[in-house]
Motif scaffolding. Sequence first.
Motif, PDB file in Angstrom:
ATOM      1  N   UNK A  10       0.849  -1.192   0.000  1.00 35.83           N
ATOM      2  CA  UNK A  10       0.000   0.000   0.000  1.00 35.83           C
ATOM      3  C   UNK A  10       0.879   1.234   0.000  1.00 35.83           C
ATOM      4  N   UNK A  11       0.364   2.363  -0.479  1.00 36.50           N
ATOM      5  CA  UNK A  11       1.104   3.621  -0.352  1.00 36.50           C
ATOM      6  C   UNK A  11       0.967   4.160   1.067  1.00 36.50           C
ATOM      7  N   UNK A  12       1.993   4.838   1.543  1.00 35.53           N
ATOM      8  CA  UNK A  12       1.953   5.451   2.868  1.00 35.53           C
ATOM      9  C   UNK A  12       1.687   6.943   2.694  1.00 35.53           C
ATOM     10  N   UNK A  13       0.587   7.404   3.243  1.00 34.73           N
ATOM     11  CA  UNK A  13       0.180   8.795   3.107  1.00 34.73           C
ATOM     12  C   UNK A  13       0.272   9.467   4.467  1.00 34.73           C
ATOM     13  N   UNK A  14       1.421  10.062   4.745  1.00 32.91           N
ATOM     14  CA  UNK A  14       1.650  10.786   5.983  1.00 32.91           C
ATOM     15  C   UNK A  14       2.123  12.192   5.647  1.00 32.91           C
ATOM     16  N   UNK A  15       2.256  13.024   6.664  1.00 29.49           N
ATOM     17  CA  UNK A  15       2.749  14.376   6.437  1.00 29.49           C
ATOM     18  C   UNK A  15       4.193  14.356   5.934  1.00 29.49           C
ATOM     19  N   UNK A  16       4.992  13.468   6.494  1.00 28.80           N
ATOM     20  CA  UNK A  16       6.387  13.376   6.069  1.00 28.80           C
ATOM     21  C   UNK A  16       6.495  12.889   4.614  1.00 28.80           C
ATOM     22  N   UNK A  17       5.706  11.883   4.251  1.00 29.26           N
ATOM     23  CA  UNK A  17       5.765  11.389   2.881  1.00 29.26           C
ATOM     24  C   UNK A  17       5.222  12.425   1.898  1.00 29.26           C
ATOM     25  N   UNK A  18       4.248  13.217   2.327  1.00 25.42           N
ATOM     26  CA  UNK A  18       3.722  14.281   1.474  1.00 25.42           C
ATOM     27  C   UNK A  18       4.774  15.355   1.236  1.00 25.42           C
ATOM     28  N   UNK A  19       5.537  15.698   2.268  1.00 29.30           N
ATOM     29  CA  UNK A  19       6.607  16.690   2.106  1.00 29.30           C
ATOM     30  C   UNK A  19       7.712  16.158   1.197  1.00 29.30           C
ATOM     31  N   UNK A  20       8.043  14.883   1.332  1.00 26.12           N
ATOM     32  CA  UNK A  20       9.057  14.283   0.459  1.00 26.12           C
ATOM     33  C   UNK A  20       8.595  14.262  -0.994  1.00 26.12           C
ATOM     34  N   UNK A  21       7.324  14.017  -1.197  1.00 21.03           N
ATOM     35  CA  UNK A  21       6.781  13.984  -2.556  1.00 21.03           C
ATOM     36  C   UNK A  21       6.845  15.356  -3.202  1.00 21.03           C
ATOM     37  N   UNK A  22       6.541  16.393  -2.439  1.00 21.35           N
ATOM     38  CA  UNK A  22       6.531  17.741  -2.995  1.00 21.35           C
ATOM     39  C   UNK A  22       7.939  18.289  -3.229  1.00 21.35           C
ATOM     40  N   UNK A  23       8.867  18.026  -2.322  1.00 19.93           N
ATOM     41  CA  UNK A  23      10.192  18.620  -2.446  1.00 19.93           C
ATOM     42  C   UNK A  23      11.185  17.762  -3.210  1.00 19.93           C
ATOM     43  N   UNK A  24      11.161  16.449  -2.994  1.00 19.22           N
ATOM     44  CA  UNK A  24      12.198  15.614  -3.578  1.00 19.22           C
ATOM     45  C   UNK A  24      11.725  14.607  -4.600  1.00 19.22           C
ATOM     46  N   UNK A  25      10.442  14.645  -5.007  1.00 18.67           N
ATOM     47  CA  UNK A  25       9.876  13.691  -5.957  1.00 18.67           C
ATOM     48  C   UNK A  25      10.099  12.257  -5.473  1.00 18.67           C
ATOM     49  N   UNK A  26       9.866  12.045  -4.159  1.00 20.51           N
ATOM     50  CA  UNK A  26      10.011  10.728  -3.551  1.00 20.51           C
ATOM     51  C   UNK A  26       8.641  10.247  -3.081  1.00 20.51           C
ATOM     52  N   UNK A  52      12.579   4.876 -11.989  1.00 19.09           N
ATOM     53  CA  UNK A  52      13.053   4.970 -10.611  1.00 19.09           C
ATOM     54  C   UNK A  52      14.552   5.221 -10.629  1.00 19.09           C
ATOM     55  N   UNK A  53      14.993   6.230  -9.863  1.00 20.66           N
ATOM     56  CA  UNK A  53      16.421   6.528  -9.791  1.00 20.66           C
ATOM     57  C   UNK A  53      17.072   5.982  -8.529  1.00 20.66           C
ATOM     58  N   UNK A  54      16.305   5.882  -7.434  1.00 18.77           N
ATOM     59  CA  UNK A  54      16.883   5.449  -6.163  1.00 18.77           C
ATOM     60  C   UNK A  54      15.806   4.824  -5.292  1.00 18.77           C
ATOM     61  N   UNK A  87      11.110  14.329 -14.312  1.00 25.20           N
ATOM     62  CA  UNK A  87       9.889  14.606 -15.071  1.00 25.20           C
ATOM     63  C   UNK A  87       8.798  13.567 -14.867  1.00 25.20           C
ATOM     64  N   UNK A  88       9.004  12.580 -13.992  1.00 25.40           N
ATOM     65  CA  UNK A  88       8.008  11.539 -13.732  1.00 25.40           C
ATOM     66  C   UNK A  88       7.247  11.824 -12.442  1.00 25.40           C
ATOM     67  N   UNK A  89       6.002  11.355 -12.382  1.00 27.75           N
ATOM     68  CA  UNK A  89       5.213  11.405 -11.172  1.00 27.75           C
ATOM     69  C   UNK A  89       4.164  10.302 -11.230  1.00 27.75           C
ATOM     70  N   UNK A  90       3.631   9.945 -10.074  1.00 34.43           N
ATOM     71  CA  UNK A  90       2.636   8.891  -9.972  1.00 34.43           C
ATOM     72  C   UNK A  90       1.271   9.533  -9.776  1.00 34.43           C
ATOM     73  N   UNK A  91       0.333   9.209 -10.635  1.00 30.31           N
ATOM     74  CA  UNK A  91      -0.999   9.829 -10.606  1.00 30.31           C
ATOM     75  C   UNK A  91      -1.783   9.471  -9.350  1.00 30.31           C
TER      76      UNK A  91
END
Length: 96
Positions: A10-26, A52-54, A87-91
């Motif tokens: 499952x995907x993990x949807x937390x505040x920390x993961x949201x910040x990582x998604x916005x700033x580092x494309x993680x 995937x790079x890392x 340039x990639x992201x997950x919908x």
Amino acid sequence: MIDQYQVIKRPLLTEKSDALRETGNQYCFEVDVVATKHDVKAAVESLFGVRVTKVRIQNRLGKIKRQGRNQGRRASWKKAFVSLAADDHIELFEGI
């Protein structure tokens, strides 16, 4: 090698993961405890069609819980942080 549909739980949807998604494309996922970095990379690339790079993995130890005199342990689990190309992201995560 594990089936790609069994690697990612499952995907993990937390505040920390949201910040990582916005700033580092993680992106952050809960994965199977026997999955390796190569398994996670192959599963994310094939399921979501991204590059995937890392991949970073954390083993999360289950907490000890008590109920009266009885003591037990929650299940241990594994977390994966997946970095994508610029340039990639997950919908799946967009609009949350």
